[in-house]
Design an enzyme around this catalytic site. Structure first.
Site, PDB file in Angstrom:
ATOM      1  N   ALA A  61       0.830  -1.196   0.000  1.00  0.00           N
ATOM      2  CA  ALA A  61       0.000   0.000   0.000  1.00  0.00           C
ATOM      3  C   ALA A  61       0.875   1.261   0.000  1.00  0.00           C
ATOM      4  O   ALA A  61       2.082   1.202   0.236  1.00  0.00           O
ATOM      5  CB  ALA A  61      -0.915   0.008   1.222  1.00  0.00           C
ATOM      6  N   GLY A 106      -0.152  -5.491   0.324  1.00  0.00           N
ATOM      7  CA  GLY A 106      -1.209  -5.530  -0.674  1.00  0.00           C
ATOM      8  C   GLY A 106      -0.796  -6.217  -1.953  1.00  0.00           C
ATOM      9  O   GLY A 106      -1.623  -6.813  -2.650  1.00  0.00           O
ATOM     10  N   GLU A 109      -1.264  -9.818  -1.261  1.00  0.00           N
ATOM     11  CA  GLU A 109      -2.703 -10.068  -1.207  1.00  0.00           C
ATOM     12  C   GLU A 109      -3.316 -10.079  -2.604  1.00  0.00           C
ATOM     13  O   GLU A 109      -4.249 -10.853  -2.872  1.00  0.00           O
ATOM     14  CB  GLU A 109      -3.376  -9.008  -0.332  1.00  0.00           C
ATOM     15  CG  GLU A 109      -3.063  -9.190   1.147  1.00  0.00           C
ATOM     16  CD  GLU A 109      -3.524  -8.035   2.002  1.00  0.00           C
ATOM     17  OE1 GLU A 109      -4.292  -8.257   2.943  1.00  0.00           O
ATOM     18  OE2 GLU A 109      -3.102  -6.876   1.732  1.00  0.00           O
ATOM     19  N   GLU A 129       2.675  -6.146   7.378  1.00  0.00           N
ATOM     20  CA  GLU A 129       1.850  -5.133   8.055  1.00  0.00           C
ATOM     21  C   GLU A 129       2.099  -5.079   9.561  1.00  0.00           C
ATOM     22  O   GLU A 129       1.978  -4.009  10.175  1.00  0.00           O
ATOM     23  CB  GLU A 129       0.359  -5.406   7.790  1.00  0.00           C
ATOM     24  CG  GLU A 129      -0.078  -5.146   6.360  1.00  0.00           C
ATOM     25  CD  GLU A 129       0.094  -6.348   5.445  1.00  0.00           C
ATOM     26  OE1 GLU A 129      -0.427  -6.314   4.324  1.00  0.00           O
ATOM     27  OE2 GLU A 129       0.765  -7.329   5.859  1.00  0.00           O
TER      28      GLU A 129
END
Length: 255
Positions: A61, A106, A109, A129
Site C-alpha cells: 500500500a 497488498g 494479497e 503489516e
C-alpha cells in the site's frame, strides 16, 4: 492510468503501472476494481494475467497516504480496499499472477486473488503489516491461511518476514518458479492455453472450488452437482463429447 488492461489472444493483462514500486494507493485500488469488473464481463477476455512489470509486482500500500488517515477514514475506506481485491478474486475466468520482485502487503494479497501464481526467481513475498502495528486488510488473513494453512500463514503474518521464491514454492504460496525474465511469457502462455478451453465449464469449475472452500462439504457438493448438470445444456458440452466419440480425447476445439 495506474492500472491498464491489454487484451491479446483472449488473455487480458491487468498491469500495474505506478512506478517505481507499484504502491497501491486509493486511486490504484479503485482502478483495479474497475478493470477487474471489465475483464469479467468482456467476451474477448477468456483468461487474465496480473502483472506488475519486469522489476516489481507491487510493494504494498501507499504508506504515506495511509499515514494521513485516521480511524474514521479507514472505517470508510477499508471496504473499498477489500472490494477492489474481491473483484479480482471473483473474475469468473482463470487468473494467473505473474510475480517479479517484491509482492509485499497488498501486493502479496493481490497475488493471492489469482488462481495460479508464477514467480520469478527474484521474487520476494510477504505480509509485513505487523511491522507497522497493523494486520493485512485486503484479504491476507483469510486467503493466505486458506492457501498455505493457518500455521504458515500465522508465521508470515506474525513476523512480517519476507520469503524468497524457493520457500514460497515449498510452502505453496506460489505454484511455479521460473527465471525472472520469463515470468510474463510463461504466465501469458498458461492463460492463453486456458483461454482456448470451454469458458462456461471453466467458470463452473472455479466457482465450485471457491464456493466449496467457504462452506461445508454437503453444500459444496450441491453447488458442484447443479453446475455439473447445468453444463449438459451447453454447446461446449455437446462439442466436447462429440469430439471425444468421433476423434478421441483432447481434440475438441471450443472457440
Amino acid at each position: 492510468m495506474t492500472v491498464n488492461l491489454e487484451v491479446s489472444e483472449g488473455v487480458g493483462t491487468i498491469r500495474l503501472a505506478r512506478p517505481p514500486m507499484n504502491a497501491l494507493d486509493i486511486a490504484t485500488q479503485d482502478r483495479l476494481r474497475e478493470l477487474a469488473e471489465e475483464a469479467a464481463r468482456r467476451e474477448d477476455v477468456r483468461a487474465v494475467v496480473l502483472y506488475g512489470g519486469e522489476k516489481v509486482f507491487a510493494a504494498g500500500a501507499d504508506i504515506k497516504e495511509m499515514q494521513a488517515m485516521d480511524h474514521a477514514a479507514m472505517v470508510v475506506r477499508s471496504k473499498g480496499l477489500q472490494d477492489a481485491f474481491t473483484a479480482v478474486a471473483r473474475i469468473p475466468k482463470p487468473v494467473v499472477a505473474a510475480v517479479t520482485g517484491y509482492a509485499l502487503g497488498g501486493g502479496c494479497e493481490l497475488a493471492l486473488c489469482a488462481d495460479f501464481r508464477i514467480a520469478g526467481d527474484n521474487a520476494k513475498l510477504g505480509q509485513p503489516e505487523i511491522l507497522l502495528g497493523l494486520i493485512p486488510g485486503a484479504g491476507g488473513t483469510q486467503r493466505l491461511a486458506r492457501l498455505v494453512g493457518p500455521s504458515r500463514a500465522k508465521d508470515l503474518i506474525f513476523t512480517g518476514r519476507q520469503v524468497r521464491a524457493d520457500e514460497a514454492l515449498a510452502i505453496g504460496l506460489v505454484d511455479r518458479v521460473v527465471p525472472a525474465a520469463e515470468v510474463y511469457e510463461q504466465a501469458h502462455a498458461w492463460a492463453a492455453k486456458l483461454a482456448q478451453g470451454p469458458a462456461l465449464a471453466l467458470r463452473a469449475a472455479k466457482e465450485c472450488v471457491d464456493a466449496g472452500l467457504e462452506t461445508d462439504l454437503e453444500t459444496g457438493l450441491t453447488v458442484e452437482r447443479n453446475w455439473f448438470a447445468g453444463l449438459f445444456a451447453t454447446e461446449d458440452r455437446e462439442r466436447g463429447m462429440r469430439s471425444f466419440v468421433e476423434e478421441g480425447p483432447g481434440k475438441a476445439k471450443f472457440l
